[in-house]
Design a protein around this motif. Sequence first.
Motif, PDB file in Angstrom:
ATOM      1  N   PHE A 105       0.853  -1.184   0.000  1.00  0.00           N
ATOM      2  CA  PHE A 105       0.000   0.000   0.000  1.00  0.00           C
ATOM      3  C   PHE A 105       0.890   1.234   0.000  1.00  0.00           C
ATOM      4  CE2 PHE A 105      -4.020  -2.071   0.563  1.00  0.00           C
ATOM      5  CZ  PHE A 105      -3.675  -3.279   1.144  1.00  0.00           C
ATOM      6  N   PHE A 106       0.420   2.240  -0.696  1.00  0.00           N
ATOM      7  CA  PHE A 106       1.225   3.437  -0.903  1.00  0.00           C
ATOM      8  C   PHE A 106       0.610   4.650  -0.244  1.00  0.00           C
ATOM      9  CE2 PHE A 106       4.410   2.264  -4.086  1.00  0.00           C
ATOM     10  CZ  PHE A 106       3.947   1.013  -4.466  1.00  0.00           C
ATOM     11  N   GLY A 107       1.497   5.550   0.210  1.00  0.00           N
ATOM     12  CA  GLY A 107       1.058   6.872   0.585  1.00  0.00           C
ATOM     13  C   GLY A 107       0.715   7.667  -0.665  1.00  0.00           C
TER      14      GLY A 107
ATOM     15  N   SER B  30      11.378 -18.904  -8.842  1.00  0.00           N
ATOM     16  CA  SER B  30      10.259 -19.765  -9.210  1.00  0.00           C
ATOM     17  C   SER B  30       8.962 -19.354  -8.513  1.00  0.00           C
ATOM     18  CB  SER B  30      10.587 -21.220  -8.867  1.00  0.00           C
ATOM     19  OG  SER B  30      10.849 -21.345  -7.478  1.00  0.00           O
ATOM     20  N   ASP B  31       9.097 -18.667  -7.389  1.00  0.00           N
ATOM     21  CA  ASP B  31       7.918 -18.259  -6.641  1.00  0.00           C
ATOM     22  C   ASP B  31       7.984 -16.764  -6.409  1.00  0.00           C
ATOM     23  OD1 ASP B  31       6.309 -19.210  -3.511  1.00  0.00           O
ATOM     24  OD2 ASP B  31       5.530 -18.464  -5.409  1.00  0.00           O
ATOM     25  N   TYR B  32       6.951 -16.064  -6.818  1.00  0.00           N
ATOM     26  CA  TYR B  32       6.979 -14.609  -6.722  1.00  0.00           C
ATOM     27  C   TYR B  32       5.556 -14.086  -6.894  1.00  0.00           C
ATOM     28  CZ  TYR B  32       7.290 -15.700 -11.721  1.00  0.00           C
ATOM     29  OH  TYR B  32       7.096 -16.254 -12.967  1.00  0.00           O
ATOM     30  N   TYR B  33       5.424 -12.780  -6.727  1.00  0.00           N
ATOM     31  CA  TYR B  33       4.133 -12.125  -6.918  1.00  0.00           C
ATOM     32  C   TYR B  33       4.243 -11.114  -8.042  1.00  0.00           C
ATOM     33  CZ  TYR B  33       2.779 -14.124  -2.438  1.00  0.00           C
ATOM     34  OH  TYR B  33       2.478 -14.990  -1.427  1.00  0.00           O
ATOM     35  N   LEU B  34       3.139 -10.939  -8.726  1.00  0.00           N
ATOM     36  CA  LEU B  34       3.035  -9.928  -9.767  1.00  0.00           C
ATOM     37  C   LEU B  34       1.819  -9.062  -9.471  1.00  0.00           C
ATOM     38  CD1 LEU B  34       3.675 -12.323 -12.764  1.00  0.00           C
ATOM     39  CD2 LEU B  34       5.204 -10.463 -12.089  1.00  0.00           C
ATOM     40  N   PHE B  35       1.924  -7.798  -9.831  1.00  0.00           N
ATOM     41  CA  PHE B  35       0.867  -6.851  -9.502  1.00  0.00           C
ATOM     42  C   PHE B  35       0.588  -5.926 -10.685  1.00  0.00           C
ATOM     43  CE2 PHE B  35       1.219  -7.635  -4.922  1.00  0.00           C
ATOM     44  CZ  PHE B  35       2.527  -8.061  -4.803  1.00  0.00           C
ATOM     45  N   TRP B  36      -0.642  -5.453 -10.739  1.00  0.00           N
ATOM     46  CA  TRP B  36      -0.993  -4.314 -11.572  1.00  0.00           C
ATOM     47  C   TRP B  36      -1.488  -3.206 -10.642  1.00  0.00           C
ATOM     48  CZ3 TRP B  36      -0.171  -3.095 -16.527  1.00  0.00           C
ATOM     49  CH2 TRP B  36       0.164  -4.132 -17.421  1.00  0.00           C
ATOM     50  N   TYR B  37      -0.901  -2.021 -10.828  1.00  0.00           N
ATOM     51  CA  TYR B  37      -1.306  -0.854 -10.074  1.00  0.00           C
ATOM     52  C   TYR B  37      -1.837   0.194 -11.041  1.00  0.00           C
ATOM     53  CZ  TYR B  37       0.623  -2.217  -5.557  1.00  0.00           C
ATOM     54  OH  TYR B  37       0.864  -2.847  -4.362  1.00  0.00           O
ATOM     55  N   LYS B  38      -2.784   0.951 -10.537  1.00  0.00           N
ATOM     56  CA  LYS B  38      -3.376   2.059 -11.278  1.00  0.00           C
ATOM     57  C   LYS B  38      -2.967   3.352 -10.575  1.00  0.00           C
ATOM     58  CE  LYS B  38      -8.050   3.967 -11.964  1.00  0.00           C
ATOM     59  NZ  LYS B  38      -9.496   3.677 -11.757  1.00  0.00           N
ATOM     60  N   GLN B  39      -2.550   4.344 -11.356  1.00  0.00           N
ATOM     61  CA  GLN B  39      -2.218   5.640 -10.783  1.00  0.00           C
ATOM     62  C   GLN B  39      -2.995   6.727 -11.520  1.00  0.00           C
ATOM     63  OE1 GLN B  39       1.801   7.313 -11.232  1.00  0.00           O
ATOM     64  NE2 GLN B  39       1.778   7.860  -9.061  1.00  0.00           N
ATOM     65  N   PRO B  40      -4.085   7.204 -10.939  1.00  0.00           N
ATOM     66  CA  PRO B  40      -4.839   8.307 -11.553  1.00  0.00           C
ATOM     67  C   PRO B  40      -4.088   9.617 -11.357  1.00  0.00           C
ATOM     68  CG  PRO B  40      -5.841   7.626  -9.481  1.00  0.00           C
ATOM     69  CD  PRO B  40      -4.704   6.695  -9.737  1.00  0.00           C
ATOM     70  N   PRO B  41      -4.600  10.711 -11.887  1.00  0.00           N
ATOM     71  CA  PRO B  41      -3.917  12.010 -11.727  1.00  0.00           C
ATOM     72  C   PRO B  41      -3.679  12.404 -10.276  1.00  0.00           C
ATOM     73  CG  PRO B  41      -5.537  12.156 -13.460  1.00  0.00           C
ATOM     74  CD  PRO B  41      -5.716  10.804 -12.829  1.00  0.00           C
ATOM     75  N   SER B  42      -4.461  11.880  -9.369  1.00  0.00           N
ATOM     76  CA  SER B  42      -4.232  12.170  -7.945  1.00  0.00           C
ATOM     77  C   SER B  42      -2.913  11.605  -7.446  1.00  0.00           C
ATOM     78  CB  SER B  42      -5.367  11.587  -7.099  1.00  0.00           C
ATOM     79  OG  SER B  42      -5.315  10.156  -7.127  1.00  0.00           O
ATOM     80  N   GLN B  44      -2.217   8.736  -6.394  1.00  0.00           N
ATOM     81  CA  GLN B  44      -2.344   7.640  -5.443  1.00  0.00           C
ATOM     82  C   GLN B  44      -2.180   6.316  -6.186  1.00  0.00           C
ATOM     83  OE1 GLN B  44      -3.199   7.613  -1.852  1.00  0.00           O
ATOM     84  NE2 GLN B  44      -2.408   5.586  -2.272  1.00  0.00           N
ATOM     85  N   MET B  45      -1.317   5.454  -5.704  1.00  0.00           N
ATOM     86  CA  MET B  45      -1.132   4.129  -6.294  1.00  0.00           C
ATOM     87  C   MET B  45      -2.202   3.195  -5.742  1.00  0.00           C
ATOM     88  SD  MET B  45       1.455   4.145  -8.377  1.00  0.00           S
ATOM     89  CE  MET B  45       2.159   2.508  -8.472  1.00  0.00           C
ATOM     90  N   ILE B  46      -2.986   2.609  -6.648  1.00  0.00           N
ATOM     91  CA  ILE B  46      -4.099   1.759  -6.256  1.00  0.00           C
ATOM     92  C   ILE B  46      -3.869   0.359  -6.806  1.00  0.00           C
ATOM     93  CG2 ILE B  46      -6.592   1.416  -6.444  1.00  0.00           C
ATOM     94  CD1 ILE B  46      -6.744   4.489  -7.031  1.00  0.00           C
TER      95      ILE B  46
END
Lengths: 115, 110
Positions: A105-107, B30-42, B44-46
């Motif tokens: 989670f990010f600030g 061999s074991d890991y996590y992958l993510f997609w994050y969205k960053q709108p103009p605000s 904030q990383m979601i």
Amino acid sequence: SAVISQKPSRDICQRGTSLTIQCQVDSQVTMMFWYRQQPGQSLTLIATANQGSEATYESGFVIDKFPISRPNLTFSTLTVSNMSPEDSSIYLCSVERGELNTEAFFGQGTRLTVV
Amino acid sequence: AQTVTQSQPEMSVQEAETVTLSCTYDTSESDYYLFWYKQPPSRQMILVIRQEAYKQQNATENRFSVNFQKAAKSFSLKISDSQLGDAAMYFCAYGLNMRFGAGTRLTVKP
């Protein structure tokens, strides 16, 4: 989820000065991370901060330029020292949370402009 | 070191249609996590969606789903029934200490 409060949200600073960014989390976390996002760019990890030990810096980042404190499990600071216009970026902190610490989670980030 | 590549700097989709954002990565783990994050103009990383490498089943979160091809080291994001609020920068990330791709700017046309 985690509530992360990052301060200041933005600042304009004179070159040669330093700025300390604060990151406060609403609960205890083991690891905190600091990122830099240069204008129009992706996020780059600066360092990982664990409580009670020295921060671990990524290649290209050094402690003299970006000293980090981690006095407890809910708080960390990142200082950008002796700033130049090239340091103008968004700086973000993040924490791991969730089951097995598999979510980050990010600030909201600190937008720094150096003039 | 792990690297993450997003080859589409910009993408555009018509409202209500489907779009796929591409991501490839390089790792010896061999074991890991992958993510997609969205960053709108605000800015904030979601977190949009997360995939655990040891799970063969592709992750799904409402209108968002992934096509995870472990052997090909590919991790694409599909957005169905696109909405105006989906417009943002999308970042693919590897691992818990987050190696990010360069990002894809998604525009949604009404």
